[in-house]
Structures are given as structure tokens and as C-alpha cells.
Design an enzyme around this catalytic site. Structure first.
Site, PDB file in Angstrom:
ATOM      1  N   LEU A  18     -46.416 -76.703  -3.040  1.00 49.45           N
ATOM      2  CA  LEU A  18     -47.746 -77.302  -3.210  1.00 49.45           C
ATOM      3  C   LEU A  18     -48.551 -77.215  -1.913  1.00 49.45           C
ATOM      4  CD1 LEU A  18     -47.080 -80.403  -5.515  1.00 49.45           C
ATOM      5  CD2 LEU A  18     -47.843 -78.112  -6.156  1.00 49.45           C
ATOM      6  N   ASP A  44     -39.813 -76.237  -0.021  1.00 52.49           N
ATOM      7  CA  ASP A  44     -40.184 -74.991   0.659  1.00 52.49           C
ATOM      8  C   ASP A  44     -39.075 -73.957   0.445  1.00 52.49           C
ATOM      9  OD1 ASP A  44     -40.874 -73.018   2.469  1.00 52.49           O
ATOM     10  OD2 ASP A  44     -41.388 -74.420   4.084  1.00 52.49           O
ATOM     11  N   LEU A  66     -41.705 -66.097  -7.674  1.00 57.53           N
ATOM     12  CA  LEU A  66     -43.150 -65.840  -7.640  1.00 57.53           C
ATOM     13  C   LEU A  66     -43.815 -66.469  -6.418  1.00 57.53           C
ATOM     14  CD1 LEU A  66     -42.940 -67.144 -11.084  1.00 57.53           C
ATOM     15  CD2 LEU A  66     -44.562 -65.270 -10.930  1.00 57.53           C
ATOM     16  N   THR A  85     -43.373 -67.311   4.662  1.00 56.83           N
ATOM     17  CA  THR A  85     -43.092 -67.551   3.238  1.00 56.83           C
ATOM     18  C   THR A  85     -42.601 -66.287   2.545  1.00 56.83           C
ATOM     19  OG1 THR A  85     -44.753 -69.275   3.173  1.00 56.83           O
ATOM     20  CG2 THR A  85     -44.108 -68.336   1.056  1.00 56.83           C
ATOM     21  N   THR A 115     -46.291 -56.869  -5.750  1.00 55.13           N
ATOM     22  CA  THR A 115     -47.683 -56.433  -5.893  1.00 55.13           C
ATOM     23  C   THR A 115     -47.819 -54.911  -5.753  1.00 55.13           C
ATOM     24  OG1 THR A 115     -49.829 -56.517  -4.781  1.00 55.13           O
ATOM     25  CG2 THR A 115     -47.932 -56.940  -3.408  1.00 55.13           C
ATOM     26  N   ASP A 116     -48.878 -54.377  -6.351  1.00 61.71           N
ATOM     27  CA  ASP A 116     -49.149 -52.943  -6.182  1.00 61.71           C
ATOM     28  C   ASP A 116     -49.653 -52.626  -4.776  1.00 61.71           C
ATOM     29  OD1 ASP A 116     -51.691 -54.043  -6.366  1.00 61.71           O
ATOM     30  OD2 ASP A 116     -52.392 -52.720  -7.975  1.00 61.71           O
ATOM     31  N   GLU A 117     -50.032 -53.677  -4.012  1.00 62.54           N
ATOM     32  CA  GLU A 117     -50.586 -53.424  -2.676  1.00 62.54           C
ATOM     33  C   GLU A 117     -49.568 -52.829  -1.711  1.00 62.54           C
ATOM     34  OE1 GLU A 117     -53.115 -56.330  -0.954  1.00 62.54           O
ATOM     35  OE2 GLU A 117     -54.037 -56.842  -2.852  1.00 62.54           O
ATOM     36  N   TYR A 140     -50.648 -59.195   4.551  1.00 62.35           N
ATOM     37  CA  TYR A 140     -50.134 -59.655   3.251  1.00 62.35           C
ATOM     38  C   TYR A 140     -49.250 -58.585   2.606  1.00 62.35           C
ATOM     39  CZ  TYR A 140     -50.033 -60.060  -1.806  1.00 62.35           C
ATOM     40  OH  TYR A 140     -49.609 -60.065  -3.113  1.00 62.35           O
ATOM     41  N   LYS A 144     -45.178 -58.490   1.747  1.00 61.08           N
ATOM     42  CA  LYS A 144     -44.614 -58.284   0.400  1.00 61.08           C
ATOM     43  C   LYS A 144     -43.700 -57.050   0.395  1.00 61.08           C
ATOM     44  CE  LYS A 144     -45.221 -60.287  -2.987  1.00 61.08           C
ATOM     45  NZ  LYS A 144     -44.432 -61.437  -3.528  1.00 61.08           N
ATOM     46  N   PRO A 195     -70.961 -62.936  -2.840  1.00 60.79           N
ATOM     47  CA  PRO A 195     -70.610 -62.110  -1.674  1.00 60.79           C
ATOM     48  C   PRO A 195     -69.765 -60.882  -2.012  1.00 60.79           C
ATOM     49  CG  PRO A 195     -69.188 -64.042  -1.790  1.00 60.79           C
ATOM     50  CD  PRO A 195     -70.074 -64.102  -2.980  1.00 60.79           C
ATOM     51  N   TYR A 197     -68.077 -57.593  -0.811  1.00 60.64           N
ATOM     52  CA  TYR A 197     -67.682 -57.011   0.477  1.00 60.64           C
ATOM     53  C   TYR A 197     -68.129 -55.537   0.555  1.00 60.64           C
ATOM     54  CZ  TYR A 197     -64.344 -60.977   0.897  1.00 60.64           C
ATOM     55  OH  TYR A 197     -63.740 -62.211   0.963  1.00 60.64           O
ATOM     56  N   ARG A 271     -64.217 -56.313   4.363  1.00 59.86           N
ATOM     57  CA  ARG A 271     -62.876 -56.765   4.786  1.00 59.86           C
ATOM     58  C   ARG A 271     -62.282 -55.697   5.707  1.00 59.86           C
ATOM     59  NH1 ARG A 271     -58.884 -57.626  -0.225  1.00 59.86           N
ATOM     60  NH2 ARG A 271     -59.733 -59.726  -0.218  1.00 59.86           N
ATOM     61  N   GLY A 273     -59.872 -53.053   7.110  1.00 61.96           N
ATOM     62  CA  GLY A 273     -58.779 -52.293   6.474  1.00 61.96           C
ATOM     63  C   GLY A 273     -58.807 -52.382   4.954  1.00 61.96           C
TER      64      GLY A 273
HETATM   65  O1  DAU Z   1     -53.392 -55.843  -6.448  1.00 63.87           O
HETATM   66  C1  DAU Z   1     -52.686 -57.044  -6.553  1.00 63.87           C
HETATM   67  C2  DAU Z   1     -53.231 -58.015  -5.554  1.00 63.87           C
HETATM   68  O2  DAU Z   1     -54.516 -58.378  -5.993  1.00 63.87           O
HETATM   69  C3  DAU Z   1     -52.354 -59.239  -5.360  1.00 63.87           C
HETATM   70  O3  DAU Z   1     -51.130 -58.850  -4.833  1.00 63.87           O
HETATM   71  C4  DAU Z   1     -53.026 -60.204  -4.401  1.00 63.87           C
HETATM   72  O4  DAU Z   1     -52.261 -61.374  -4.272  1.00 63.87           O
HETATM   73  C5  DAU Z   1     -54.401 -60.553  -4.919  1.00 63.87           C
HETATM   74  O5  DAU Z   1     -55.061 -61.390  -4.011  1.00 63.87           O
HETATM   75  C6  DAU Z   1     -55.232 -59.295  -5.190  1.00 63.87           C
HETATM   76  O6  DAU Z   1     -55.643 -58.689  -3.942  1.00 63.87           O
HETATM   77  P1  DAU Z   1     -57.147 -58.191  -3.716  1.00 63.87           P
HETATM   78  O7  DAU Z   1     -57.415 -58.215  -2.277  1.00 63.87           O
HETATM   79  O8  DAU Z   1     -57.417 -56.940  -4.459  1.00 63.87           O
HETATM   80  O9  DAU Z   1     -57.920 -59.394  -4.502  1.00 63.87           O
HETATM   81  P2  DAU Z   1     -59.253 -60.190  -4.169  1.00 63.87           P
HETATM   82  O10 DAU Z   1     -59.579 -60.991  -5.383  1.00 63.87           O
HETATM   83  O11 DAU Z   1     -59.207 -60.888  -2.866  1.00 63.87           O
HETATM   84  O12 DAU Z   1     -60.328 -59.028  -4.039  1.00 63.87           O
HETATM   85  C7  DAU Z   1     -60.579 -58.114  -5.085  1.00 63.87           C
HETATM   86  C8  DAU Z   1     -61.624 -57.145  -4.588  1.00 63.87           C
HETATM   87  O13 DAU Z   1     -62.869 -57.825  -4.448  1.00 63.87           O
HETATM   88  C9  DAU Z   1     -61.324 -56.558  -3.230  1.00 63.87           C
HETATM   89  O14 DAU Z   1     -61.780 -55.212  -3.200  1.00 63.87           O
HETATM   90  C10 DAU Z   1     -62.151 -57.413  -2.263  1.00 63.87           C
HETATM   91  C11 DAU Z   1     -63.356 -57.795  -3.097  1.00 63.87           C
HETATM   92  N1  DAU Z   1     -63.965 -59.128  -2.827  1.00 63.87           N
HETATM   93  C12 DAU Z   1     -63.134 -60.205  -2.827  1.00 63.87           C
HETATM   94  C13 DAU Z   1     -63.638 -61.472  -2.608  1.00 63.87           C
HETATM   95  C14 DAU Z   1     -62.752 -62.677  -2.597  1.00 63.87           C
HETATM   96  C15 DAU Z   1     -65.308 -59.248  -2.628  1.00 63.87           C
HETATM   97  O15 DAU Z   1     -66.063 -58.247  -2.667  1.00 63.87           O
HETATM   98  N2  DAU Z   1     -65.813 -60.501  -2.422  1.00 63.87           N
HETATM   99  C16 DAU Z   1     -65.048 -61.617  -2.388  1.00 63.87           C
HETATM  100  O16 DAU Z   1     -65.569 -62.740  -2.174  1.00 63.87           O
END
Ligand code: DAU
Length: 334
Positions: A18, A44, A66, A85, A115-117, A140, A144, A195, A197, A271, A273
């Protein structure tokens, strides 16, 4: 949900620290409905004694791991928690299972959700397959990737019965509003800038959270030990196109003009990278285990938007000081 499944008669012990993104009350209904089969333990996964005590107290035959720090932007801001973690925590769980099961691995399973990342970033073409080389590019995804390697090391070295899944971007109810889709919905509700990015041309492959759950369960039941299965939506969207579509869905639900929220779209600093494109090939999961996605994206987005608009109390409860600090810090600096 697992406890609802007719073929699942066991107990679920939910171990959760939590931290800022956790919220035990999200499972109040589950706790009430399954009071004899659902046990919540706050703790934890890095605490080896505590984890060992759970194995001692309950007859645990399967672990579905998870627990993770999961937000890329936070990993850039503060990588340490991710290493603790995701790397140390995974090690602690693996080692606790190995010791508790003491070489008697019959009918035991350690499933690792990843994750696919870990595969890095794609250009305009190509897909991530299970045998794609690892190429993590954020703290991150590096954490992973490390955890994935530990899981496979425990399989090869100790014979621990493991399976693993690597999934694309999830969306749906109860997602902490730091990820793209709930951030955008919340910003629209508050009529604040949306916002995006950089140029918004990064591509993600979106999967409804319940489809992720059914895939994990399929792998836990029928997956081959020591194997990885990719899970994906087969549903690629450029961020900017997704945000525009989301604006239309929210506008329709709130009775506004179709274009109403689009004027809030604001391109902000990228963002560091920032991975360009993720796209999963999940043929192995589909052909071996017969899994498929259940929902089309339009339907899933509508369901998700309605959930966030209807569950204002849940949102308000999680918008603690910590949440506000993060939103302010992350978005003010862009
Ligand atoms: O691919 C699986 C992954 O997807 C998971 O392993 C991660 O835990 C999860 O956070 C997610 O990673 P992303 O970085 O792809 O997700 P996020 O929702 O942060 O961002 C999705 C896309 O949107 C990414 O290209 C960044 C962009 N973005 C994100 C946020 C939060 C924006 O443009 N504006 C934003 O405010």
C-alpha cells in the site's frame, strides 16, 4: 476476477505494501463477498522474514507476482525505489518460494508479471516477440528486465517452476491516475491542459486490464514451465490520436460538443529517453493457450471513461498530498 471463476476454489492472499498507488478499499467489495477466501496482508515484498512467515502460515502453492513500481516518469525522478522493489523484491519472493517449497515443486508455480518495455523501443515496423533481445532503456524497464532474468535464473538453476508474461500498456477502471489515459480523463474533468509529451507521435499498444487478467490466468493454468508469453492488445495508437479520441469520448459522455476538450491539448517537454513504439506479437499465447482479447478499443475506452466519471469518490480518496505533489512536480517542470 479469479475468485468468481467456477474452476477456482482456492484462497487468495493479497500481499500489498500500500504505497502511494495502493488502495485497499478498491477491494472492499471482494473482501465482503469472499470473506472466507480472500485474505489481505499489508507488507513489503523486500521483507524476507515477513514473506517467509506468510509461506509458514498458509499453504501457498502458487505465487502470482504483480508487485512493482511501475511508472516510467517516477523511475526517472527517483530510480532507487524501482531497484529495491522490482529487483530486490522479486529476489526475496523467489527465494522465499524456493525455500518454502524445499525442492518439492509438484503442483507449485511462481508466475511473474512483466512488461513489454524490457524489449526496448521499436521503429516504424516490427514487433516484440518472446525471443526479442532485451534492451531496456529506462530505470523502470531495466529493473523489470533484471527481475525477469532472476526469475529465469531460478528456473534454470533451482528448477523452480516458473512462468512469465510480458504485457503491453493496460487501461481500464482503478488505474492510478498517473498513467496516460486516466491522467487525460482527470485533466478533462478539471478542464486543465492535456499534457502530451513531445510531438505525441509515440506509439503504444493498448490492452483492457481484464484481458490482461484472463491472459495471466491462462498462462498460470496451462502455460509451459520456464516459458515467457507476450500479451498485447494488437491495438497500436499514436498518443496524439488516442488523446483526440479520448476527448471525443469524454465530450460525448458529458454532453459537450465533440471538439470541446481538444482545445485543451498542450504539447509539453518530452520524457527523457522516451521509447518510440511498442508493439507486441502475442501469437504464441493465442495459438498455444487459445487466449484472445475480448473487447474492442472503442468499447473499452467508453467503459473506462464512464467508470472514472462515475467513481469520483474513489478518485478523490486517492488524490492525497503525495499525489498532488507528484502531479505538480512532473507537469510543472515540463
Ligand atoms: O508497455 C507496458 C508499460 O506501459 C508498463 O510496463 C508500465 O508500467 C506502464 O506505465 C506503461 O508505460 P508507458 O510509459 O508507456 O505508460 P504511460 O501511461 O506513462 O505513457 C503512455 C504514453 O503516453 C507514453 O508514450 C508517454 C505518454 N504520456 C504519458 C503521460 C502520463 C504523455 O504524453 N503524457 C502524460 O501525461
Amino acid at each position: 476476477m479469479l475468485l468468481n471463476k467456477p474452476d477456482f476454489t482456492g484462497r487468495v492472499i493479497n500481499l500489498d505494501k500500500l504505497t502511494y498507488a495502493g488502495n485497499a478499499s478498491s477491494l472492499d467489495d471482494v473482501a465482503a463477498q469472499f470473506s472466507d477466501r480472500y485474505i489481505f496482508k499489508q507488507g513489503d515484498i523486500c521483507d524476507a522474514d515477513f514473506v517467509a512467515s506468510l509461506f509458514g502460515e498458509y499453504e501457498i502453492d502458487s505465487v502470482c507476482h504483480l508487485a512493482a513500481e511501475s511508472h516510467v516518469d517516477r523511475s526517472i525522478e527517483g530510480p532507487e525505489a524501482f531497484i529495491k522493489t522490482n529487483v530486490n523484491g522479486t529476489f526475496t519472493l523467489l527465494d522465499a518460494a524456493r525455500k518454502a517449497w524445499a525442492g518439492d515443486f509438484d503442483n507449485k508455480l511462481f508466475h511473474h508479471v512483466s512488461t513489454d518495455e524490457v524489449y526496448g523501443s521499436l521503429g516504424e515496423t516490427g514487433y516484440f516477440f518472446e525471443n526479442t533481445s532485451y534492451d531496456p532503456r529506462s530505470p523502470y524497464s531495466a529493473s523489470k528486465a533484471s527481475s525477469d532474468h532472476l526469475v529465469m535464473a531460478y528456473f534454470h538453476t533451482y528448477g523452480l517452476p516458473v512462468t512469465m508474461t510480458n504485457c503491453s500498456n493496460n487501461y481500464g477502471p482503478f488505474q492510478f491516475p498517473e498513467k496516460l489515459i486516466p491522467v487525460m480523463i482527470e485533466k478533462m474533468v478539471e478542464e486543465q491542459p492535456l499534457p502530451v509529451y513531445g510531438d505525441g507521435k509515440n506509439i503504444r499498444d493498448w490492452l483492457f486490464v481484464e484481458d490482461h487478467n484472463t491472459a495471466v490466468w491462462a498462462v498460470m493454468q496451462k502455460g509451459r514451465l520456464g516459458e515467457t508469453y507476450n500479451i498485447g492488445g494488437e491495438n497500436e495508437w499514436e498518443n496524439i490520436r488516442l488523446v483526440n479520441t479520448l476527448c471525443e469520448v469524454v465530450a460525448s459522455e458529458k454532453g459537450k460538443d465533440r471538439e470541446y476538450y481538444k482545445k485543451l491539448i498542450s504539447h509539453v517537454k518530452d520524457r527523457p529517453g522516451h521509447d518510440q513504439r511498442y508493439a507486441i506479437n502475442c501469437d504464441k499465447l493465442k495459438s498455444e493457450l487459445g487466449w484472445k482479447q475480448s473487447l474492442d478499443f472503442g468499447e473499452g475506452l467508453k467503459k473506462t471513461v464512464c467508470w472514472y466519471l462515475e467513481n469520483r469518490e474513489w478518485i478523490e480518496n486517492i488524490q492525497s498530498g503525495e499525489y498532488r505533489n507528484w502531479m505538480e512536480k512532473n507537469y510543472k517542470e515540463r
